[in-house]
Design a protein around this motif. Sequence first.
Motif, PDB file in Angstrom:
ATOM      1  N   GLY A  40       0.784  -1.218   0.000  1.00  0.00           N
ATOM      2  CA  GLY A  40       0.000   0.000   0.000  1.00  0.00           C
ATOM      3  C   GLY A  40       0.819   1.271   0.000  1.00  0.00           C
ATOM      4  N   GLU A  41       2.147   1.173  -0.178  1.00  0.00           N
ATOM      5  CA  GLU A  41       3.031   2.336  -0.165  1.00  0.00           C
ATOM      6  C   GLU A  41       3.521   2.664  -1.577  1.00  0.00           C
ATOM      7  OE1 GLU A  41       3.452   4.060   2.532  1.00  0.00           O
ATOM      8  OE2 GLU A  41       2.451   2.667   3.899  1.00  0.00           O
ATOM      9  N   LYS A  42       4.316   3.723  -1.692  1.00  0.00           N
ATOM     10  CA  LYS A  42       4.761   4.192  -2.999  1.00  0.00           C
ATOM     11  C   LYS A  42       6.072   3.570  -3.466  1.00  0.00           C
ATOM     12  CE  LYS A  42       2.486   8.707  -2.576  1.00  0.00           C
ATOM     13  NZ  LYS A  42       2.691  10.183  -2.569  1.00  0.00           N
ATOM     14  N   SER A  43       6.812   2.933  -2.559  1.00  0.00           N
ATOM     15  CA  SER A  43       8.096   2.334  -2.935  1.00  0.00           C
ATOM     16  C   SER A  43       8.330   1.084  -2.107  1.00  0.00           C
ATOM     17  CB  SER A  43       9.253   3.325  -2.710  1.00  0.00           C
ATOM     18  OG  SER A  43       9.467   3.526  -1.323  1.00  0.00           O
ATOM     19  N   TRP A  44       9.299   0.289  -2.527  1.00  0.00           N
ATOM     20  CA  TRP A  44       9.615  -0.937  -1.784  1.00  0.00           C
ATOM     21  C   TRP A  44      10.225  -0.614  -0.431  1.00  0.00           C
ATOM     22  CZ3 TRP A  44      12.177  -2.232  -6.953  1.00  0.00           C
ATOM     23  CH2 TRP A  44      11.205  -2.708  -7.849  1.00  0.00           C
ATOM     24  N   GLU A  45      11.034   0.437  -0.388  1.00  0.00           N
ATOM     25  CA  GLU A  45      11.631   0.832   0.889  1.00  0.00           C
ATOM     26  C   GLU A  45      10.547   1.251   1.887  1.00  0.00           C
ATOM     27  OE1 GLU A  45      14.658   1.032  -2.237  1.00  0.00           O
ATOM     28  OE2 GLU A  45      12.621   1.841  -2.064  1.00  0.00           O
ATOM     29  N   GLN A  46       9.560   1.993   1.401  1.00  0.00           N
ATOM     30  CA  GLN A  46       8.461   2.405   2.276  1.00  0.00           C
ATOM     31  C   GLN A  46       7.594   1.211   2.665  1.00  0.00           C
ATOM     32  OE1 GLN A  46       6.408   6.095   1.051  1.00  0.00           O
ATOM     33  NE2 GLN A  46       8.165   6.498  -0.281  1.00  0.00           N
ATOM     34  N   SER A 131      13.271  -7.337   6.162  1.00  0.00           N
ATOM     35  CA  SER A 131      13.924  -7.325   4.849  1.00  0.00           C
ATOM     36  C   SER A 131      12.836  -7.254   3.784  1.00  0.00           C
ATOM     37  CB  SER A 131      14.805  -8.567   4.649  1.00  0.00           C
ATOM     38  OG  SER A 131      14.115  -9.768   4.940  1.00  0.00           O
ATOM     39  N   HIS A 132      13.231  -6.879   2.588  1.00  0.00           N
ATOM     40  CA  HIS A 132      12.299  -6.787   1.465  1.00  0.00           C
ATOM     41  C   HIS A 132      13.039  -7.238   0.211  1.00  0.00           C
ATOM     42  CE1 HIS A 132       9.632  -5.173  -1.610  1.00  0.00           C
ATOM     43  NE2 HIS A 132       8.718  -4.933  -0.678  1.00  0.00           N
ATOM     44  N   ASN A 133      12.433  -8.147  -0.521  1.00  0.00           N
ATOM     45  CA  ASN A 133      13.123  -8.736  -1.661  1.00  0.00           C
ATOM     46  C   ASN A 133      13.587  -7.688  -2.664  1.00  0.00           C
ATOM     47  OD1 ASN A 133      12.831  -9.936  -4.655  1.00  0.00           O
ATOM     48  ND2 ASN A 133      13.527 -11.531  -3.269  1.00  0.00           N
ATOM     49  N   ASN A 134      12.698  -6.813  -3.088  1.00  0.00           N
ATOM     50  CA  ASN A 134      13.050  -5.883  -4.159  1.00  0.00           C
ATOM     51  C   ASN A 134      13.979  -4.761  -3.710  1.00  0.00           C
ATOM     52  OD1 ASN A 134      11.332  -7.494  -5.569  1.00  0.00           O
ATOM     53  ND2 ASN A 134      10.040  -5.871  -6.357  1.00  0.00           N
ATOM     54  N   PRO A 143      18.662  -3.734  -9.883  1.00  0.00           N
ATOM     55  CA  PRO A 143      17.219  -3.509  -9.795  1.00  0.00           C
ATOM     56  C   PRO A 143      16.460  -4.607 -10.522  1.00  0.00           C
ATOM     57  CG  PRO A 143      18.359  -1.459 -10.307  1.00  0.00           C
ATOM     58  CD  PRO A 143      19.380  -2.555 -10.397  1.00  0.00           C
ATOM     59  N   VAL A 144      15.379  -5.071  -9.933  1.00  0.00           N
ATOM     60  CA  VAL A 144      14.655  -6.205 -10.512  1.00  0.00           C
ATOM     61  C   VAL A 144      14.076  -5.870 -11.882  1.00  0.00           C
ATOM     62  CG1 VAL A 144      14.131  -7.292  -8.310  1.00  0.00           C
ATOM     63  CG2 VAL A 144      12.611  -5.531  -9.192  1.00  0.00           C
ATOM     64  N   GLU A 145      13.875  -4.561 -12.163  1.00  0.00           N
ATOM     65  CA  GLU A 145      13.334  -4.179 -13.468  1.00  0.00           C
ATOM     66  C   GLU A 145      14.279  -4.538 -14.612  1.00  0.00           C
ATOM     67  OE1 GLU A 145      11.957  -0.898 -10.566  1.00  0.00           O
ATOM     68  OE2 GLU A 145      13.713  -2.155 -10.909  1.00  0.00           O
ATOM     69  N   TYR A 146      15.565  -4.714 -14.289  1.00  0.00           N
ATOM     70  CA  TYR A 146      16.532  -5.066 -15.335  1.00  0.00           C
ATOM     71  C   TYR A 146      16.275  -6.458 -15.899  1.00  0.00           C
ATOM     72  CZ  TYR A 146      19.533  -1.063 -14.138  1.00  0.00           C
ATOM     73  OH  TYR A 146      20.037   0.196 -13.933  1.00  0.00           O
TER      74      TYR A 146
END
Length: 329
Positions: A40-46, A131-134, A143-146
């Motif tokens: 529900g946040e704007k980024s993986w870090e958040q 921890s967070h995978n992305n 970055p996983v987008e790669y």
Amino acid sequence: MTFKYNNVYINNTSTVVGPYEAKGPFSKLFDKIYDDLYFGEKSWEQAEIRSIKDSIEILLNKSNKINKEIDVHIGGDLLNQIVATNYSSIDIGIPLIGIYSACATSTLGLMLASNMIEANQIKNVIVTSSSHNNSAEKQFRNPVEYGGPKKKYTTFTTTGCASCFLSNEKSNIKVESATLGTVVDMGITDVSNMGAVMAPAAAKVIADHLKDTKRTIDYYDLILTGDLGIVGKMILKEYIKKEYNINLKNYDDSACMIFDIDKQPVYMGGSGPACLPLVTYTYIFDKMKKGKLNKVLLVATGALMNPSMCNQHLSIPSISHAVSLEVVK
């Protein structure tokens, strides 16, 4: 260095996870599950910050406590300057001790909390590991987008937060002892081969713990390492036999347990600071409360890698800390 405890107990735990963990074998045991990696946040870090806040809120509710009743929050994560833990603490309002021991953070936190409780410096403490995978992939590799291909022996960082409430109030699970780990460097430079990096550190802390406590491997119903994965698990069993003449018995690795490796795209299993406590605070504690396990040695394993040093072609050091848990009868 091993510490003994007489008055430290685990009173409650909480777990928050993402969609991959929800599809694993322990999905029914987690307290809160998010169905995507953004929480529900704007980024993986958040999203990782959200997981810590959620986990602490759940833990406080379970423990019938408010934040003002908690003396200290000890926590850490994988991100630079442990920003997820730091940012989550803004709204939590509990004095913070931020720690970093990579994926060995959970047992280091339990050890520090236990030392302070045993010394009567504090009474109530919360320990978190997240921890967070992305966000981890973006920071430590690509970055996983790669869409870069991963090596078959790599592990898959868990997404979520595990929290634990410790105090001097007696409960059915106590922290019996803990052994501080030593940094080990075997000269490995492959950032994908974390199991090989960490296995020697796990072997050393297990051997040190048994030596310090004058115990044999048979003392424990289960020895559970953190996130070695399938490859690292095999390396540990071979290495500890060769270097320390220890035949690992009643042994497993949480990285090999948290996902359904045969059905999920997780390579050699899980990793991350949340991996070991997510398995421990759900599946393992359930077995301990049912009397199926009485003595468990947690051995979290951490690769102390840094992108800058890896870019300088330096090898990756590792560390592992061990915490002994016992059922109170």
